[in-house]
Design a protein around this motif. Structure first.
Motif, PDB file in Angstrom:
ATOM      1  N   GLU A  77      29.293  63.305  15.060  1.00 48.02           N
ATOM      2  CA  GLU A  77      28.501  64.076  14.100  1.00 48.02           C
ATOM      3  C   GLU A  77      29.035  63.987  12.670  1.00 48.02           C
ATOM      4  OE1 GLU A  77      29.754  65.295  16.901  1.00 48.02           O
ATOM      5  OE2 GLU A  77      28.107  66.096  18.101  1.00 48.02           O
ATOM      6  N   GLY A  78      28.118  63.783  11.752  1.00 48.55           N
ATOM      7  CA  GLY A  78      28.443  63.839  10.326  1.00 48.55           C
ATOM      8  C   GLY A  78      29.012  62.545   9.755  1.00 48.55           C
ATOM      9  N   PHE A  79      29.019  61.470  10.541  1.00 45.41           N
ATOM     10  CA  PHE A  79      29.665  60.249  10.063  1.00 45.41           C
ATOM     11  C   PHE A  79      28.991  59.688   8.807  1.00 45.41           C
ATOM     12  CE2 PHE A  79      30.022  55.540  10.083  1.00 45.41           C
ATOM     13  CZ  PHE A  79      31.348  55.468   9.714  1.00 45.41           C
ATOM     14  N   LYS A  80      27.678  59.531   8.862  1.00 45.91           N
ATOM     15  CA  LYS A  80      26.956  58.938   7.735  1.00 45.91           C
ATOM     16  C   LYS A  80      27.147  59.773   6.455  1.00 45.91           C
ATOM     17  CE  LYS A  80      22.620  56.785   6.550  1.00 45.91           C
ATOM     18  NZ  LYS A  80      21.251  56.450   6.906  1.00 45.91           N
ATOM     19  N   GLN A  81      27.058  61.080   6.597  1.00 42.19           N
ATOM     20  CA  GLN A  81      27.231  61.967   5.447  1.00 42.19           C
ATOM     21  C   GLN A  81      28.649  61.843   4.888  1.00 42.19           C
ATOM     22  OE1 GLN A  81      25.766  62.527   8.325  1.00 42.19           O
ATOM     23  NE2 GLN A  81      24.362  64.277   8.288  1.00 42.19           N
ATOM     24  N   PHE A  82      29.615  61.727   5.790  1.00 34.04           N
ATOM     25  CA  PHE A  82      31.009  61.589   5.358  1.00 34.04           C
ATOM     26  C   PHE A  82      31.202  60.303   4.561  1.00 34.04           C
ATOM     27  CE2 PHE A  82      35.351  59.943   6.142  1.00 34.04           C
ATOM     28  CZ  PHE A  82      36.074  60.949   5.507  1.00 34.04           C
ATOM     29  N   VAL A  83      30.662  59.202   5.060  1.00 27.97           N
ATOM     30  CA  VAL A  83      30.803  57.916   4.368  1.00 27.97           C
ATOM     31  C   VAL A  83      30.154  57.992   2.983  1.00 27.97           C
ATOM     32  CG1 VAL A  83      30.229  55.447   4.408  1.00 27.97           C
ATOM     33  CG2 VAL A  83      30.927  56.582   6.510  1.00 27.97           C
ATOM     34  N   ASN A  84      28.960  58.567   2.908  1.00 28.43           N
ATOM     35  CA  ASN A  84      28.281  58.701   1.616  1.00 28.43           C
ATOM     36  C   ASN A  84      29.098  59.554   0.647  1.00 28.43           C
ATOM     37  OD1 ASN A  84      26.166  57.116   2.419  1.00 28.43           O
ATOM     38  ND2 ASN A  84      24.904  58.837   3.098  1.00 28.43           N
ATOM     39  N   HIS A  85      29.685  60.597   1.177  1.00 24.98           N
ATOM     40  CA  HIS A  85      30.517  61.505   0.390  1.00 24.98           C
ATOM     41  C   HIS A  85      31.726  60.768  -0.201  1.00 24.98           C
ATOM     42  CE1 HIS A  85      32.159  65.413  -0.664  1.00 24.98           C
ATOM     43  NE2 HIS A  85      33.291  65.112  -0.057  1.00 24.98           N
ATOM     44  N   VAL A  86      32.377  59.987   0.635  1.00 22.01           N
ATOM     45  CA  VAL A  86      33.556  59.234   0.204  1.00 22.01           C
ATOM     46  C   VAL A  86      33.159  58.187  -0.837  1.00 22.01           C
ATOM     47  CG1 VAL A  86      35.319  57.586   1.017  1.00 22.01           C
ATOM     48  CG2 VAL A  86      34.833  59.641   2.349  1.00 22.01           C
ATOM     49  N   LYS A  87      32.056  57.490  -0.577  1.00 21.23           N
ATOM     50  CA  LYS A  87      31.585  56.459  -1.513  1.00 21.23           C
ATOM     51  C   LYS A  87      31.225  57.061  -2.866  1.00 21.23           C
ATOM     52  CE  LYS A  87      29.649  53.039   1.698  1.00 21.23           C
ATOM     53  NZ  LYS A  87      28.350  52.679   2.313  1.00 21.23           N
ATOM     54  N   LYS A  88      30.590  58.236  -2.838  1.00 20.07           N
ATOM     55  CA  LYS A  88      30.202  58.913  -4.078  1.00 20.07           C
ATOM     56  C   LYS A  88      31.418  59.238  -4.924  1.00 20.07           C
ATOM     57  CE  LYS A  88      25.892  61.223  -3.383  1.00 20.07           C
ATOM     58  NZ  LYS A  88      25.384  62.384  -2.662  1.00 20.07           N
ATOM     59  N   ALA A  89      32.533  59.530  -4.255  1.00 22.88           N
ATOM     60  CA  ALA A  89      33.770  59.839  -4.959  1.00 22.88           C
ATOM     61  C   ALA A  89      34.482  58.559  -5.397  1.00 22.88           C
ATOM     62  CB  ALA A  89      34.671  60.679  -4.064  1.00 22.88           C
ATOM     63  N   ASP A  90      33.828  57.408  -5.157  1.00 19.43           N
ATOM     64  CA  ASP A  90      34.380  56.115  -5.562  1.00 19.43           C
ATOM     65  C   ASP A  90      35.682  55.775  -4.832  1.00 19.43           C
ATOM     66  OD1 ASP A  90      33.789  53.924  -6.970  1.00 19.43           O
ATOM     67  OD2 ASP A  90      34.015  54.834  -8.965  1.00 19.43           O
ATOM     68  N   ILE A  91      35.784  56.270  -3.613  1.00 17.60           N
ATOM     69  CA  ILE A  91      36.971  56.010  -2.798  1.00 17.60           C
ATOM     70  C   ILE A  91      36.635  54.898  -1.808  1.00 17.60           C
ATOM     71  CG2 ILE A  91      38.518  56.996  -1.038  1.00 17.60           C
ATOM     72  CD1 ILE A  91      38.035  59.743  -2.450  1.00 17.60           C
ATOM     73  N   PRO A  92      37.463  53.836  -1.748  1.00 19.28           N
ATOM     74  CA  PRO A  92      37.173  52.757  -0.793  1.00 19.28           C
ATOM     75  C   PRO A  92      37.207  53.254   0.648  1.00 19.28           C
ATOM     76  CG  PRO A  92      38.917  52.121  -2.333  1.00 19.28           C
ATOM     77  CD  PRO A  92      38.676  53.586  -2.529  1.00 19.28           C
ATOM     78  N   PHE A  93      36.246  52.797   1.431  1.00 18.04           N
ATOM     79  CA  PHE A  93      36.156  53.182   2.839  1.00 18.04           C
ATOM     80  C   PHE A  93      36.065  51.918   3.694  1.00 18.04           C
ATOM     81  CE2 PHE A  93      33.956  54.149   6.762  1.00 18.04           C
ATOM     82  CZ  PHE A  93      34.551  55.331   7.178  1.00 18.04           C
ATOM     83  N   TYR A  94      37.042  51.720   4.562  1.00 12.57           N
ATOM     84  CA  TYR A  94      37.067  50.538   5.422  1.00 12.57           C
ATOM     85  C   TYR A  94      37.047  50.937   6.891  1.00 12.57           C
ATOM     86  CZ  TYR A  94      38.627  48.210   1.148  1.00 12.57           C
ATOM     87  OH  TYR A  94      38.714  47.735  -0.134  1.00 12.57           O
ATOM     88  N   VAL A  95      36.365  50.113   7.687  1.00 14.12           N
ATOM     89  CA  VAL A  95      36.392  50.304   9.135  1.00 14.12           C
ATOM     90  C   VAL A  95      37.304  49.233   9.722  1.00 14.12           C
ATOM     91  CG1 VAL A  95      35.044  50.225  11.268  1.00 14.12           C
ATOM     92  CG2 VAL A  95      34.102  51.331   9.231  1.00 14.12           C
ATOM     93  N   LEU A  96      38.297  49.678  10.509  1.00 19.37           N
ATOM     94  CA  LEU A  96      39.229  48.762  11.176  1.00 19.37           C
ATOM     95  C   LEU A  96      38.969  48.888  12.670  1.00 19.37           C
ATOM     96  CD1 LEU A  96      40.467  48.903   8.360  1.00 19.37           C
ATOM     97  CD2 LEU A  96      42.672  49.410   9.373  1.00 19.37           C
ATOM     98  N   SER A  97      38.392  47.828  13.262  1.00 16.77           N
ATOM     99  CA  SER A  97      37.959  47.948  14.649  1.00 16.77           C
ATOM    100  C   SER A  97      38.478  46.827  15.537  1.00 16.77           C
ATOM    101  CB  SER A  97      36.423  47.944  14.695  1.00 16.77           C
ATOM    102  OG  SER A  97      35.986  47.817  16.023  1.00 16.77           O
ATOM    103  N   GLY A  98      38.923  47.223  16.719  1.00 19.42           N
ATOM    104  CA  GLY A  98      39.305  46.241  17.729  1.00 19.42           C
ATOM    105  C   GLY A  98      38.092  45.724  18.491  1.00 19.42           C
ATOM    106  N   GLY A  99      36.898  46.143  18.054  1.00 17.17           N
ATOM    107  CA  GLY A  99      35.651  45.699  18.679  1.00 17.17           C
ATOM    108  C   GLY A  99      35.187  44.357  18.126  1.00 17.17           C
TER     109      GLY A  99
END
Ligand code: MG
Ligand code: ZN
Length: 231
Positions: A77-99
């Motif tokens: 829950e809330g993942f998309k909103q969280f990512v948008n929030h972080v991006k709006k603050a101009d903070i880099p957001f990376y996904v690190l996945s073993g998938g």
């Protein structure tokens, strides 16, 4: 002033379940469980185990696997909103996945840009699925991680970054040791407690977002940016 950067795990963190396990349970012959056990007991590395598990699957199962994964993957829950929030603050957001790219990209479509996703590559050119490892361990890691989170963090960050790690399991522990702050749940939470790593607990991205705003470094950095912009 340190600059925040967010590194987020995928399986069990963004999605509620582990997608590799779900794929194997549904599509692989029973030999996969022996490989899983050998990885858990560290008999073989994650890279060896996961590579061999996917070799049990036929390349022509690609579409079936993709639709199976898309159908019932639950995003926390809330993942998309969280990512948008972080991006709006101009903070880099990376996904690190073993998938693998063929399902990770799919699930994150429209939420996270592909260039911000670090994961393994599945190749369907041979009869069985072959996994390639574009982010394998660097010279400072000998664990055979497959997708090596500490190596990626070393590559992405500098001393001036305030590294925020979000994760849940065993493959996030080494990354958490490199982080300034870890948001943890499940296995990773216990490890953070035992190792005395700076951490916060989360269950959904809704509570994560609320805690995120409390981080002093993020606030100070934003204030500084705002005032710099005004002058
Ligand atoms: Mg995980
Ligand atoms: Zn590694």
């Amino acid at each position: 002033m340190k600059k925040p950067i967010v590194c987020c795990d995928f399986d069990g963190t963004i999605t509620k379940n582990d997608n590799i396990i779900r794929i194997m349970k549904h599509f692989a012959p029973s030999e996969w469980t022996k490989l899983k056990d050998d990885v858990l007991t560290k008999e073989i590395t994650i890279q060896e185990g996961v590579g061999q598990m996917f070799q049990l699957l036929k390349s022509d199962q690609k579409e079936a696997i993709q639709s199976f994964i898309l159908e019932d993957t639950e995003i926390r829950e809330g993942f998309k909103q969280f990512v948008n929030h972080v991006k709006k603050a101009d903070i880099p957001f990376y996904v690190l996945s073993g998938g693998m790219d063929f399902f990770v990209y799919h699930i994150l479509e429209g939420i996270v840009e592909r260039e911000d996703i670090f994961c393994n590559h599945a190749s369907f050119h041979e009869e069985h699925i072959q996994i390639e490892w574009p982010h394998a361990c660097d010279s400072q890691c000998q664990n055979g991680c497959g997708c090596c989170k500490p190596s990626i963090i070393r590559e992405l960050t500098s001393e001036n970054d305030f590294i925020i790690m979000i994760g849940d399991s065993v493959t996030d522990v080494e990354a958490a040791k490199h982080a300034d702050l870890t948001f943890a749940r499940d296995y990773l939470l216990n490890e953070c407690k035992e190792l005395g790593l700076v951490h916060e607990e989360y269950e959904t991205f809704i509570d994560l977002k609320a805690q995120f705003d409390q981080i002093k470094e993020v606030k100070e950095w934003q204030t500084k940016r705002t005032s710099a912009g005004r002058s």
